[in-house]
Design an enzyme around this catalytic site. Structure first.
Site, short mmCIF file in Angstrom:
data_model
loop_
_atom_site.label_atom_id
_atom_site.label_comp_id
_atom_site.label_asym_id
_atom_site.label_seq_id
_atom_site.Cartn_x
_atom_site.Cartn_y
_atom_site.Cartn_z
N GLY A 78 0.81 -1.21 0.00
CA GLY A 78 0.00 0.00 0.00
C GLY A 78 0.85 1.26 0.00
O GLY A 78 0.53 2.25 -0.66
N GLN A 180 -7.60 0.20 3.74
CA GLN A 180 -8.37 -0.29 4.90
C GLN A 180 -9.82 -0.59 4.53
O GLN A 180 -10.55 -1.16 5.34
CB GLN A 180 -8.35 0.74 6.03
CG GLN A 180 -7.00 0.89 6.72
CD GLN A 180 -6.62 -0.34 7.54
OE1 GLN A 180 -7.45 -1.19 7.86
NE2 GLN A 180 -5.34 -0.45 7.87
N SER A 200 -3.78 -3.05 -0.57
CA SER A 200 -2.63 -3.80 -0.06
C SER A 200 -3.08 -5.19 0.36
O SER A 200 -4.02 -5.33 1.16
CB SER A 200 -2.03 -3.05 1.13
OG SER A 200 -0.97 -3.81 1.69
N ALA A 201 -2.41 -6.22 -0.16
CA ALA A 201 -2.90 -7.59 -0.01
C ALA A 201 -2.95 -8.06 1.45
O ALA A 201 -3.85 -8.80 1.84
CB ALA A 201 -2.03 -8.54 -0.82
N THR A 240 11.43 -7.39 -11.81
CA THR A 240 10.81 -8.70 -11.92
C THR A 240 9.72 -8.84 -10.86
O THR A 240 9.94 -8.53 -9.69
CB THR A 240 11.87 -9.81 -11.75
OG1 THR A 240 12.85 -9.62 -12.76
CG2 THR A 240 11.25 -11.20 -11.89
N CYS A 328 2.69 1.93 12.38
CA CYS A 328 3.95 2.67 12.35
C CYS A 328 3.98 3.73 13.44
O CYS A 328 5.04 4.21 13.81
CB CYS A 328 4.18 3.30 10.99
SG CYS A 328 2.75 4.14 10.37
C1 LIG Z 1 -4.87 3.39 4.88
C2 LIG Z 1 -3.52 2.76 4.68
N1 LIG Z 1 -2.80 3.10 3.61
C3 LIG Z 1 -1.59 2.55 3.37
C4 LIG Z 1 -1.04 1.61 4.22
C5 LIG Z 1 0.29 1.03 3.92
O1 LIG Z 1 0.15 -0.28 3.41
P1 LIG Z 1 1.39 -1.29 3.43
O2 LIG Z 1 1.52 -1.78 4.82
O3 LIG Z 1 0.99 -2.38 2.50
O4 LIG Z 1 2.58 -0.56 2.94
C6 LIG Z 1 -1.76 1.24 5.36
C7 LIG Z 1 -1.19 0.27 6.33
O5 LIG Z 1 -1.49 0.31 7.51
C8 LIG Z 1 -3.04 1.81 5.59
O6 LIG Z 1 -3.76 1.48 6.66
#
Ligand SMILES: Cc1ncc(COP(=O)(O)O)c(C=O)c1O
Length: 387
Positions: A78, A180, A200-201, A240, A328
Site C-alpha cells: 500500500g 483499509q 494492499s494484499a 521482476t 507505524c
Molecule cells: C490506509 C492505509 N494506507 C496505506 C497503508 C500502507 O500499506 P502497506 O503496509 O501495504 O505498505 C496502510 C497500512 O497500515 C493503511 O492502513
C-alpha cells in the site's frame, strides 16, 4: 480459518495492522516459491506459465476494483501504491495537491513533501466538504481522500469528493487509498469515479509486500514511475514481479469479494458485541467515532484517565493483541494525527486503544477480551490514582 498465532495468543484484534494469510492464498502461492520459479518475462514454457498466473491475478484484482485488468499496476504494498499515485502524478503533471488531514502517512508524507494543502475533517473524522471545496480550483492536479481510515475506521464520502473535484477542479485526478476499505466495502462501486485506487494484499488475507494501484485510463498518461528500469507493469513499476505474492493476492482478493457480505455481517456482529461489552463494563469509555460511519471490523475506544499504550501492553500480557493507532505510530509517544485532526486533546488521544477485527476473528476472541480487558483498565487506573 487461519492457523493460530504463535505464542499463546488468546485474541488477535490487530487486523487493521495486518490479517492472517488465507489458506487458499498460501496454497496458491506455494508452487511459485517452488518448481514454478520461472521469470514471467521469459518466452519459454515455464515463463509463460508464470505470466499466465500473473494475468489471472491481474484479472482478479481488476474485477475486485471495478477496472480493467490492464489498469492494475502491482507494487510492493500500500505504501508504494500511495507513493506512486502522489509522487508519480506530481512528477508527471505538477500542479497543486490536496489531501485530507486523516490520510495514512503513505499519502501524507509524499504529499507534504510536494507542498500539498490539507483539508480538515469534522469531529466524526469525516472530511469537511465545504473546506475541501474552498481548497479546490483550476491549479489543483491531484486530490487524495481515503476510503476508510486506518485508525478510527471512518468511511469517507468518496463519491461526493469525486463530484466536488469534477466541478471545482476539472484538471485534477482523484486518488483513493482503499487499503483499509477493501476488506469491508464494495470498493469497485465506492471508487468507481476515482482515477487511482490503492490496495494492499496483507490487509485482506493476502501476503505482505504486495499491493496494487489501479490506474484508470484517465490517469495513465499522467503518471511517472518512481523507479526506472524495465518494461514490467507497463513501465510504471519496473522490476521482476513478485509472482508468488501476486498470485496469492489475486486469490485473496477474489475470496474477499465473494465472502464480503457474509464477513461484514458476521464480524460486524462480533465487533458490536465487543464494543457494547467493553462500554458496559468499563466506566469512562467511549467509541472514538460514530459506529454507523465505521467499517465492520473497527473498534476504536477511548478510555478516560489512562494511557492507551500501557493498556495495550497489559492486554498483550493477557493474550490480547491490540494497538494504539497505526502500526507505524505505535511505539512513538506522539498522539495520533487522526484523533488530533478530529479535535481531540493530546491527553485524550493518548487514552485510546484500537481493537480491529478481521476475516478470521472468532467469537472466543471477543469472549477472551471481554473477560480480561475491564479488570486491566481498573488495575491501571488504580495504579495511577494517588494514594
Ligand atoms: C490506509 C492505509 N494506507 C496505506 C497503508 C500502507 O500499506 P502497506 O503496509 O501495504 O505498505 C496502510 C497500512 O497500515 C493503511 O492502513
Amino acid at each position: 480459518m487461519s492457523a493460530p498465532l504463535a505464542g499463546g495468543v488468546g485474541a488477535y484484534l490487530d487486523n487493521a495492522a495486518t490479517t492472517p494469510l488465507r489458506p487458499e492464498a498460501l496454497e496458491a502461492m506455494l508452487p511459485f516459491l517452488g518448481p514454478e520459479f520461472a521469470n514471467p518475462s521469459a518466452a519459454h514454457g515455464p515463463g509463460r506459465r508464470a505470466r499466465r498466473a500473473l494475468d489471472d491475478a491481474r484479472d482478479a484484482l481488476g474485477a475486485a476494483l471495478g477496472c480493467l485488468a490492464g489498469e492494475i499496476v502491482f507494487t510492493s504494498g500500500g505504501t508504494e501504491a500511495d507513493n506512486l499515485a502522489i509522487s508519480g502524478v506530481h512528477e508527471s503533471v505538477g500542479g497543486e495537491i490536496v489531501v485530507s488531514a486523516v490520510e495514512h502517512p503513505a499519502v501524507l508524507r509524499p504529499a507534504e513533501a510536494r507542498g500539498a494543502r490539507v483539508a480538515p475533517v469534522d469531529a466524526r473524522g469525516v472530511v469537511d466538504l465545504d473546506a475541501l471545496a474552498d481548497l479546490l480550483g483550476p491549479g489543483v492536479r491531484l486530490v487524495s481522500v481515503m476510503a476508510a481510515n486506518s485508525e478510527v475506521g471512518v468511511v469517507q464520502p468518496v463519491r461526493e469528493v469525486v463530484a466536488l473535484v469534477r466541478e471545482r477542479a476539472p484538471a485534477a485526478l482523484v486518488h483513493c487509498d482503499a487499503v483499509q476499505a477493501f476488506a469491508w466495502l464494495d470498493v469497485a462501486g465506492l471508487c468507481a469515479g476515482c482515477d487511482l485506487v490503492s490496495v494492499s494484499a496483507h490487509k485482506f488475507g493476502g501476503p505482505k509486500g504486495v499491493g496494487a494501484l489501479a490506474v484508470r485510463a484517465s490517469a495513465s498518461g499522467a503518471l511517472a514511475p518512481l523507479i526506472r528500469g524495465g518494461h514490467q507493469e507497463r513501465g510504471l513499476r519496473p522490476g521482476t514481479e513478485n509472482v508468488a505474492g501476486i498470485v496469492a493476492a489475486g486469490v485473496a482478493a477474489a475470496l474477499t469479494v465473494e465472502q464480503r457480505e457474509a464477513t461484514v455481517a458476521r464480524v460486524g456482529a462480533l465487533r458490536d458485541r465487543l464494543v457494547d461489552g467493553l462500554l458496559a463494563a468499563v466506566p469512562g469509555s467511549a467509541e472514538a467515532a460514530p459506529r454507523a460511519l465505521r467499517v465492520a471490523g473497527s473498534a476504536h475506544l477511548g478510555f478516560a484517565d489512562l494511557d492507551g499504550e500501557e493498556l495495550a501492553f497489559l492486554l498483550d500480557g493477557a493474550g490480547v493483541c491490540a494497538s494504539v493507532g497505526t502500526a507505524c505510530a505505535s511505539g512513538a509517544r506522539t498522539p495520533s494525527h487522526v484523533l488530533l485532526a478530529m479535535g481531540w486533546s493530546p491527553a485524550a488521544a493518548r487514552g485510546t486503544v484500537r481493537f480491529s477485527l478481521g476475516w478470521a476473528t472468532r467469537p472466543d476472541e471477543v469472549d477472551h477480551t471481554l473477560a480480561v480487558a475491564p479488570p486491566l483498565v481498573g488495575r491501571l487506573r488504580a495504579a495511577s490514582t494517588p494514594a
